[in-house]
Scaffold this motif. Structure first.
Motif, short mmCIF file in Angstrom:
data_model
loop_
_atom_site.label_atom_id
_atom_site.label_comp_id
_atom_site.label_asym_id
_atom_site.label_seq_id
_atom_site.Cartn_x
_atom_site.Cartn_y
_atom_site.Cartn_z
N GLN A 69 0.83 -1.21 0.00
CA GLN A 69 0.00 0.00 0.00
C GLN A 69 0.86 1.26 0.00
OE1 GLN A 69 -2.46 0.38 3.48
NE2 GLN A 69 -3.06 2.48 3.00
N LEU A 70 0.62 2.14 -0.97
CA LEU A 70 1.27 3.45 -0.98
C LEU A 70 0.51 4.36 -0.03
CD1 LEU A 70 3.34 5.49 -2.10
CD2 LEU A 70 1.73 5.95 -3.97
N MET A 71 1.10 4.66 1.12
CA MET A 71 0.43 5.46 2.13
C MET A 71 0.37 6.93 1.74
SD MET A 71 1.98 3.72 5.57
CE MET A 71 0.92 4.71 6.62
N TRP A 72 1.48 7.43 1.21
CA TRP A 72 1.53 8.82 0.75
C TRP A 72 2.76 9.02 -0.13
CZ3 TRP A 72 6.07 11.01 2.20
CH2 TRP A 72 6.65 10.63 3.42
N SER A 73 2.74 10.11 -0.86
CA SER A 73 3.92 10.52 -1.62
C SER A 73 4.03 12.04 -1.53
CB SER A 73 3.83 10.07 -3.08
OG SER A 73 2.73 10.69 -3.74
N TYR A 74 5.24 12.52 -1.65
CA TYR A 74 5.48 13.97 -1.64
C TYR A 74 6.37 14.30 -2.82
CZ TYR A 74 6.77 18.69 -0.27
OH TYR A 74 6.96 20.05 -0.28
N THR A 75 5.92 15.21 -3.66
CA THR A 75 6.66 15.61 -4.85
C THR A 75 6.99 17.10 -4.76
OG1 THR A 75 5.58 13.95 -6.22
CG2 THR A 75 6.58 15.80 -7.36
N GLY A 76 8.22 17.44 -5.21
CA GLY A 76 8.59 18.85 -5.25
C GLY A 76 9.72 19.20 -4.32
N MET A 77 10.70 18.29 -4.18
CA MET A 77 11.80 18.55 -3.26
C MET A 77 13.14 18.66 -3.97
SD MET A 77 12.03 14.82 -1.42
CE MET A 77 10.36 15.00 -0.83
N GLY A 78 13.10 19.04 -5.26
CA GLY A 78 14.35 19.20 -5.97
C GLY A 78 14.95 17.86 -6.35
N ASN A 79 15.96 17.90 -7.18
CA ASN A 79 16.57 16.65 -7.62
C ASN A 79 17.61 16.17 -6.61
OD1 ASN A 79 16.66 14.59 -9.68
ND2 ASN A 79 18.72 15.30 -10.11
N SER A 80 17.68 14.85 -6.45
CA SER A 80 18.59 14.30 -5.45
C SER A 80 18.78 12.81 -5.66
CB SER A 80 18.05 14.55 -4.03
OG SER A 80 18.90 13.97 -3.06
N PHE A 81 19.94 12.33 -5.23
CA PHE A 81 20.21 10.90 -5.13
C PHE A 81 20.41 10.50 -3.67
CE2 PHE A 81 22.30 12.61 -9.01
CZ PHE A 81 21.42 12.09 -9.94
N ALA A 82 20.24 11.45 -2.75
CA ALA A 82 20.50 11.21 -1.33
C ALA A 82 19.35 10.45 -0.67
CB ALA A 82 20.72 12.53 -0.60
N SER A 83 19.67 9.61 0.29
CA SER A 83 18.67 8.83 1.00
C SER A 83 17.95 9.67 2.05
CB SER A 83 19.32 7.62 1.68
OG SER A 83 19.66 6.64 0.73
N VAL A 84 16.96 9.04 2.65
CA VAL A 84 16.15 9.64 3.70
C VAL A 84 16.83 9.45 5.05
CG1 VAL A 84 13.91 9.50 4.87
CG2 VAL A 84 14.05 9.17 2.41
N ALA A 85 16.73 10.43 5.93
CA ALA A 85 17.12 10.28 7.34
C ALA A 85 15.88 10.54 8.19
CB ALA A 85 18.24 11.26 7.70
N ALA A 418 6.08 6.51 0.50
CA ALA A 418 6.04 5.74 1.75
C ALA A 418 5.07 4.58 1.57
CB ALA A 418 5.62 6.61 2.92
N TYR A 419 5.60 3.34 1.66
CA TYR A 419 4.80 2.13 1.44
C TYR A 419 4.66 1.37 2.77
CZ TYR A 419 5.69 2.79 -3.56
OH TYR A 419 5.76 3.29 -4.83
#
Length: 422
Positions: A69-85, A418-419
């Protein structure tokens, strides 16, 4: 009889009061224990030990058709290859807009709390932020590919201190821009300027003051985030530089040992994996994988085996049981190799280059084709249980996944997803 009756009544009332109090206590536990379990004070690159292993339990062993299940998504944070903290019920990411590095802070439901300009960022090639935010004891540490490190107060996001590895420590930038998620152990933060004088440095994490500087081998950094070894006679920080794996004494900066690790392009983004006196190293461009054994309490090292085919570029590797799993770069297969001997158990074609992590006994394999695989570790075959396609986001599928409290976080360019996997 009257006395006995009064005693019984009194005891019953006492018991009733205790039962009520116990119910209140259980209610408080029901409220506060999950909060304690959910709390995570610190966060860094590739999990607690930088080895891609996430200590989660109760995760789904199979996904529904079409994926979890895709709980939510957020678009519009610029380009990146960095992971989430993720720490303290907040999600930290960076992104590139024009030539600016921004920090994005989301709540756990995917809503933007704040967006803050941090500084300039690399725009020469493969534009996008690279360095994963490190959260540690109330501070955020954010690097850019121009060689700068920013320390912010986590609560206010005000700058506490800043260092420039090129100007402060004679560092030298490299082809794709410097990429390092700094390592923090105790009060020290370790960085690799890659200069001839200041090859690696240890700073006070609270003030940025220099604790020690090491000449190391005097060669440039090589996109690698260091790891810590603390169970030998000498506490060590190990990382990859231009053509070597190097171990530094964590207390003094003295070079403890080095071992050759070369490839065709001198690019070594994968952090070594440490287990019980053994150091696993993997690099792309036909560099291959190797296992090193520490000797004499960590004061020396010897090569146990080398597998030239298993040449992961930047997707990391996973040790699961007696086997190690990773995709190749020039040799474009997904490999399972015996940890003890280096023997290739299988190599699976046609799934692309991958990032791989491990949680609750399962491999999470994210291909640069945009497919997310759930794979059972199996030395006999690439044992796919479930899969789905990542359709949101932009550009390359290169960001390493993160798992936190039963949620799989996938970043694809300007979009975070976020799944629910628990």
């Amino acid at each position: 009889m009257k006395i006995i009756y009064l005693c019984v009544v009194k005891n019953l009332r006492y018991l009733q009061i205790n039962i009520i109090q116990m119910r209140k206590n259980f209610l408080l536990l029901a409220i506060f224990v999950p909060a304690i379990l959910l709390a995570q004070k610190n966060a860094q690159w590739r999990g607690e030990n930088r080895d891609g292993v996430y200590n989660e339990t109760g995760l789904l062993k199979q996904w529904p058709a079409g994926g979890p299940q895709l709980m939510w998504s957020y678009t519009g944070m610029g380009n990146s290859f960095a992971s989430v903290a993720i720490a303290n019920a907040k999600i930290y990411l960076t992104g590139l807009e024009d030539d600016n590095l921004f920090l994005y802070v989301l709540d756990m439901s995917g809503k933007l709390i704040t967006k803050k300009l941090i500084g300039k960022e690399w725009t020469t090639n493969h534009t996008g932020t690279r360095c994963t935010v490190v959260v540690n004891d109330g501070k955020l540490y954010i690097g850019n590919s121009l060689g700068q490190l920013f320390c912010l107060d986590e609560a206010t996001l005000n700058e506490v201190w800043k260092k420039d590895m090129l100007n402060d420590f004679d560092g030298k930038n490299i082809m794709w821009g410097m990429v390092e998620s700094p390592l923090i152990v105790g009060e020290k933060i370790f960085l690799t300027p890659g200069g001839t004088t200041h090859n690696m440095v240890a700073l006070n994490k609270n003030t940025g003051a220099l604790i020690w500087s090491s000449k190391g081998l005097g060669t440039t950094s090589s996109y690698c985030s260091p790891v810590y070894i603390g169970d030998q006679s000498i506490p060590m920080v190990i990382t990859a530089t231009l053509q070597d794996i190097v171990a530094f004494n964590a207390n003094t900066g003295e070079v403890v040992w080095s071992h050759p690790q070369a490839n065709q392009r001198n690019i070594h983004p994968n952090s070594p994996i440490y287990r019980d006196g053994m150091v696993f190293c993997i690099t792309g461009y036909r560099g291959g994988a190797m296992l090193l054994r520490l000797k004499d309490g960590g004061k020396a090292v010897e090569q146990v085996w080398k597998n030239p085919e298993m040449d992961n570029q930047m997707g990391g590797a996973i040790k699961a049981g007696d086997y190690v799993y990773a995709s190749g770069h020039n040799h474009q297969f997904f490999f399972c190799v015996d940890w003890n001997t280096g023997e290739t158990k299988y190599k699976e074609p046609q799934i692309g280059q991958t990032n791989v992590i491990l949680a609750d006994g399962m491999l999470y394999v994210y291909s640069d084709t945009g497919t997310m695989y759930l794979v059972k570790p199996n030395p006999d075959k690439f044992d796919v249980v479930s899969r789905f396609e990542v359709t949101l986001g932009t550009r390359e599928h290169w960001t390493h996944p993160v798992i936190h409290n039963g949620i799989l976080y996938l970043r694809h360019g300007d979009t975070l997803m976020a799944y629910k996997i628990k």
